[in-house]
Write a protein that holds these residues in place. Sequence first.
Motif, PDB file in Angstrom:
ATOM      1  N   PRO A  85       0.808  -1.219   0.000  1.00  9.98           N
ATOM      2  CA  PRO A  85       0.000   0.000   0.000  1.00  9.98           C
ATOM      3  C   PRO A  85       0.842   1.271   0.000  1.00  9.98           C
ATOM      4  O   PRO A  85       1.896   1.338   0.642  1.00  9.98           O
ATOM      5  N   TYR A  86       0.383   2.262  -0.744  1.00  7.85           N
ATOM      6  CA  TYR A  86       0.979   3.587  -0.709  1.00  7.85           C
ATOM      7  C   TYR A  86       0.941   4.062   0.742  1.00  7.85           C
ATOM      8  O   TYR A  86      -0.103   4.041   1.393  1.00  7.85           O
ATOM      9  N   THR A  87       2.080   4.526   1.257  1.00 13.33           N
ATOM     10  CA  THR A  87       2.171   4.891   2.674  1.00 13.33           C
ATOM     11  C   THR A  87       2.998   6.152   2.848  1.00 13.33           C
ATOM     12  O   THR A  87       4.078   6.287   2.267  1.00 13.33           O
ATOM     13  N   VAL A  88       2.469   7.071   3.629  1.00 17.58           N
ATOM     14  CA  VAL A  88       3.178   8.293   3.987  1.00 17.58           C
ATOM     15  C   VAL A  88       3.488   8.250   5.474  1.00 17.58           C
ATOM     16  O   VAL A  88       2.601   7.967   6.292  1.00 17.58           O
TER      17      VAL A  88
ATOM     18  N   GLY B 224       4.800  -4.745   6.287  1.00 17.73           N
ATOM     19  CA  GLY B 224       4.825  -3.370   6.760  1.00 17.73           C
ATOM     20  C   GLY B 224       6.124  -2.960   7.418  1.00 17.73           C
ATOM     21  O   GLY B 224       6.504  -1.778   7.379  1.00 17.73           O
ATOM     22  N   GLU B 225       6.812  -3.918   8.019  1.00 13.73           N
ATOM     23  CA  GLU B 225       8.094  -3.590   8.634  1.00 13.73           C
ATOM     24  C   GLU B 225       9.099  -3.055   7.615  1.00 13.73           C
ATOM     25  O   GLU B 225       9.963  -2.239   7.952  1.00 13.73           O
ATOM     26  N   ALA B 226       9.005  -3.520   6.369  1.00 12.22           N
ATOM     27  CA  ALA B 226       9.894  -3.005   5.327  1.00 12.22           C
ATOM     28  C   ALA B 226       9.587  -1.542   5.033  1.00 12.22           C
ATOM     29  O   ALA B 226      10.490  -0.723   4.830  1.00 12.22           O
ATOM     30  N   THR B 227       8.308  -1.217   5.010  1.00 11.28           N
ATOM     31  CA  THR B 227       7.897   0.176   4.812  1.00 11.28           C
ATOM     32  C   THR B 227       8.362   1.036   5.982  1.00 11.28           C
ATOM     33  O   THR B 227       8.943   2.109   5.799  1.00 11.28           O
ATOM     34  N   GLY B 228       8.104   0.570   7.198  1.00 11.79           N
ATOM     35  CA  GLY B 228       8.472   1.338   8.381  1.00 11.79           C
ATOM     36  C   GLY B 228       9.966   1.480   8.559  1.00 11.79           C
ATOM     37  O   GLY B 228      10.458   2.530   8.994  1.00 11.79           O
ATOM     38  N   ALA B 229      10.724   0.430   8.227  1.00 15.50           N
ATOM     39  CA  ALA B 229      12.175   0.474   8.391  1.00 15.50           C
ATOM     40  C   ALA B 229      12.803   1.525   7.496  1.00 15.50           C
ATOM     41  O   ALA B 229      13.805   2.154   7.864  1.00 15.50           O
TER      42      ALA B 229
ATOM     43  N   ALA C  25      15.623 -10.328   5.019  1.00 16.15           N
ATOM     44  CA  ALA C  25      16.470 -10.207   3.832  1.00 16.15           C
ATOM     45  C   ALA C  25      16.188  -8.914   3.079  1.00 16.15           C
ATOM     46  O   ALA C  25      17.066  -8.373   2.405  1.00 16.15           O
ATOM     47  N   LEU C  26      14.954  -8.403   3.182  1.00 21.12           N
ATOM     48  CA  LEU C  26      14.593  -7.164   2.506  1.00 21.12           C
ATOM     49  C   LEU C  26      14.390  -6.011   3.477  1.00 21.12           C
ATOM     50  O   LEU C  26      14.718  -4.860   3.160  1.00 21.12           O
ATOM     51  N   ILE C  27      13.847  -6.287   4.661  1.00 15.61           N
ATOM     52  CA  ILE C  27      13.527  -5.208   5.605  1.00 15.61           C
ATOM     53  C   ILE C  27      14.785  -4.408   5.932  1.00 15.61           C
ATOM     54  O   ILE C  27      15.778  -4.948   6.390  1.00 15.61           O
ATOM     55  N   GLY C  28      14.719  -3.121   5.685  1.00 10.42           N
ATOM     56  CA  GLY C  28      15.829  -2.227   5.971  1.00 10.42           C
ATOM     57  C   GLY C  28      16.703  -1.903   4.781  1.00 10.42           C
ATOM     58  O   GLY C  28      17.441  -0.912   4.814  1.00 10.42           O
ATOM     59  N   PHE C  29      16.662  -2.729   3.730  1.00  8.77           N
ATOM     60  CA  PHE C  29      17.631  -2.537   2.651  1.00  8.77           C
ATOM     61  C   PHE C  29      17.435  -1.212   1.920  1.00  8.77           C
ATOM     62  O   PHE C  29      18.401  -0.532   1.565  1.00  8.77           O
ATOM     63  N   ALA C  30      16.192  -0.822   1.668  1.00 15.15           N
ATOM     64  CA  ALA C  30      15.953   0.434   0.944  1.00 15.15           C
ATOM     65  C   ALA C  30      16.529   1.616   1.705  1.00 15.15           C
ATOM     66  O   ALA C  30      17.053   2.566   1.107  1.00 15.15           O
ATOM     67  N   GLY C  31      16.453   1.563   3.035  1.00 17.65           N
ATOM     68  CA  GLY C  31      17.042   2.628   3.833  1.00 17.65           C
ATOM     69  C   GLY C  31      18.547   2.696   3.673  1.00 17.65           C
ATOM     70  O   GLY C  31      19.131   3.790   3.632  1.00 17.65           O
ATOM     71  N   ALA C  32      19.192   1.544   3.573  1.00 12.96           N
ATOM     72  CA  ALA C  32      20.640   1.522   3.387  1.00 12.96           C
ATOM     73  C   ALA C  32      21.025   2.193   2.074  1.00 12.96           C
ATOM     74  O   ALA C  32      22.016   2.930   1.992  1.00 12.96           O
ATOM     75  N   VAL C  33      20.236   1.960   1.022  1.00 10.34           N
ATOM     76  CA  VAL C  33      20.510   2.584  -0.273  1.00 10.34           C
ATOM     77  C   VAL C  33      20.307   4.093  -0.181  1.00 10.34           C
ATOM     78  O   VAL C  33      21.145   4.888  -0.657  1.00 10.34           O
TER      79      VAL C  33
END
Length: 745
Positions: free
Chosen positions: A286-289, A357-362, A711-719
């Motif tokens: 879901p789109y999330t702000v 959702g943890e991936a979004t929140g992270a 494996a995915l949660i947090g990765f986008a933040g690292a980038v």
Amino acid sequence: MDTNPKNPPIDRIDGRQKVTGAAKYFAEFDLPNMAYCVIVGSEIARGTMARIDTKKAAGAPGVLGVFTHENMPPIPGWDAPVGGQADGPPPKPKTEETYRILSSPKILFDGQPIAMVVADTFERATYAASLIKAIYTRQPSKTDLRKYLANGVMPGGAQGADYSRGKPDAYQSAPVQLEANYTIPIEVHNPMELHGILAHWTGEKQLMIYAKTQGVNATQQAMAQAFKIDPKNIQVHTEFMGGGFGMGLRTWPQETAVVAIARKIGRPVKLMVHRSQMFTLVGHRPYTVQTIQMGADTNGKLVGLAHAATAETASYEDFTEATVNMTKFMYACPNVSTRYRIVRLDRGVPIWMRGPGEATGAFALESAMDEMAHKLGLDPIEFRLRNYTETDPEHNRPYSSKHLKEAYQKGAEAIGWSNRKSQPGSSREGDWLIGYGMSTGTFNAFRWQANARALLKADGSLTVQSAVTDIGPGTGTALTMIAHNVLGVPIDRIKVEYGDTSLPNAPTQGGSAIVSAVGSAVFDVCTAIKKELIELAVQSAGPLAGQKPEALTLADGLLSVETDPSKKVAVAELMRSHNRMVIDKSGESKGGPNLQNYSMYSFSVHFVQVRVNPLTGVVRVSKAVSVADSGRIVSPKTAASQMIGGVTGGIGMALTEEAVIDHRFGRFVNNNLADYHVAVHADVPAIETIFIDKPDPYINPMGAKGMGEIALIGFAGAVANAVFNATGQRVRDLPITPDKLLRTA
């Protein structure tokens, strides 16, 4: 990939089948007299069908039926109250809308099925579907979350409740403050294998299903409820899956409709949706702000932290996920508050997707941690260490295990963190700016109830059975390793049967819980076999007579004294001498009450190096290191593969993936794989995976915790953090595309 020498990696047990084409996916099953179903979707996002013309379609060659709201076969279980849909997950809070597929001319989202055409070939069904014409009375649609943020409502249930500890808004009293908004767009699963089902009524109340489902038992129960028949009369088969990604975590309405249509026409019916329908009919991220408000003292200790998230859901069903949960416990902070709201839009209902959702929140939390570290003049790892906690501050209890400090150290060494310049934009190689970033991920470590069966034959072979679906991570291989480690049966003598409801019940594969749950059941039944073998050996004449059971060990088909291997007996000989052609053990496994005394989480740390071209805005992930602290690694090779897959998905999340809606019409404009960009080979560098590989002492007998989600949660933040280090530009709206970097340059 680092591995434990005591637990060497093995090849996937299904690897040869998959690369040679022997693996049979649901759509590859053909049954006698089979028919094919094609869905016709609505062309508006909100309104009513004034008229639908199916006459030409019904008269087209080979057509067996055209089903609309005017003639849809009845589904007994859909008489259930609204909010507890028989075709979906557990009951959701009631909303102002009702959606029952082909039950009404009312249109609630773009692409909503308005007709299902059945013919004797797929091509004929597709052609007939193109002949259907509908006239609509269009109403204004709401699909833009940003426009309707003020319409957010608190979801029902514990997950929707606001959370607070300490003083609210304490961050405002801190000498160093940060407030920032972060956006995750709609992202769509888009696995290689499309969604669908093959339904065959073998009797009046006997049903056979081949489906793309992450839980055959869950699908069995959903269909039993929908059609009011005994679950024992429904067999669901899903041995192979070409990517689950979360879309298979529920039984979708079109699947239930196909089952009803198959009963009506008296023939097996197969449905496989086309690629554009993957955007509308099987959920999405879901789109999330999100807004993060953070305060710290000058020593780098967090004073206060607030995390608010608003996400989209459908008008007819409330979907919620744990977007803000990581903020509650990840760091030692005395004052924390979280808030989660949903906005009901004219969209198909979302679902958990490729890291929930943890991936979004992270992404929001870990980006904010990096921003605050920069404000404080601290290394991002050092800032995290200053706020490290060995106990869960949310529940005020110890973690069952946590080795995150070691993960930080190992990952930093592997990525070359010492090469990172603290001043953004100060490292360059030729035309490229170089940056380093890191981020933490976490997810609950579950142990659900599961059943398994093991059969050891006198010829030395072992069969392990469970209904669990292997959606791709190598579950069958992990179960093979567990059985091998308990009974010592050679790997090539072990067969794992899974993915069918005729086998012992198992939970749905999702939430990184299957090795912990089903693996424990396999461990238990294999241990029961081992116990019986030892009893046979010590209680009868032979080389092991009178030995203490705890002194014996099993390996390579031999039962021997661990301290004196010369005293041994072959398992096959032992069984034959007692006229035991097979030892058959079944059982249920679940965690004990002591699990409630601990907070159980898996952790990950992602490190990346990026290269950014300042002229074009192009971002390349040039190096990636992911460290998993997820207990004992049962199957090192498939675990490494799973981490690599998570990183690949994380690169897409960070840099390329975004489903775009034209809000004038409420329709996707890039609903295909040409315009919806997933990460491809050229986007993915060599990925190094590191495992802490220390068993959790409480969660299960193997000491293994889930790994798929982290494996995915947090990765986008690292980038995102690496891009900031490379350029000095902070992008808070994913994906990080060139236009955003050039626009802010």
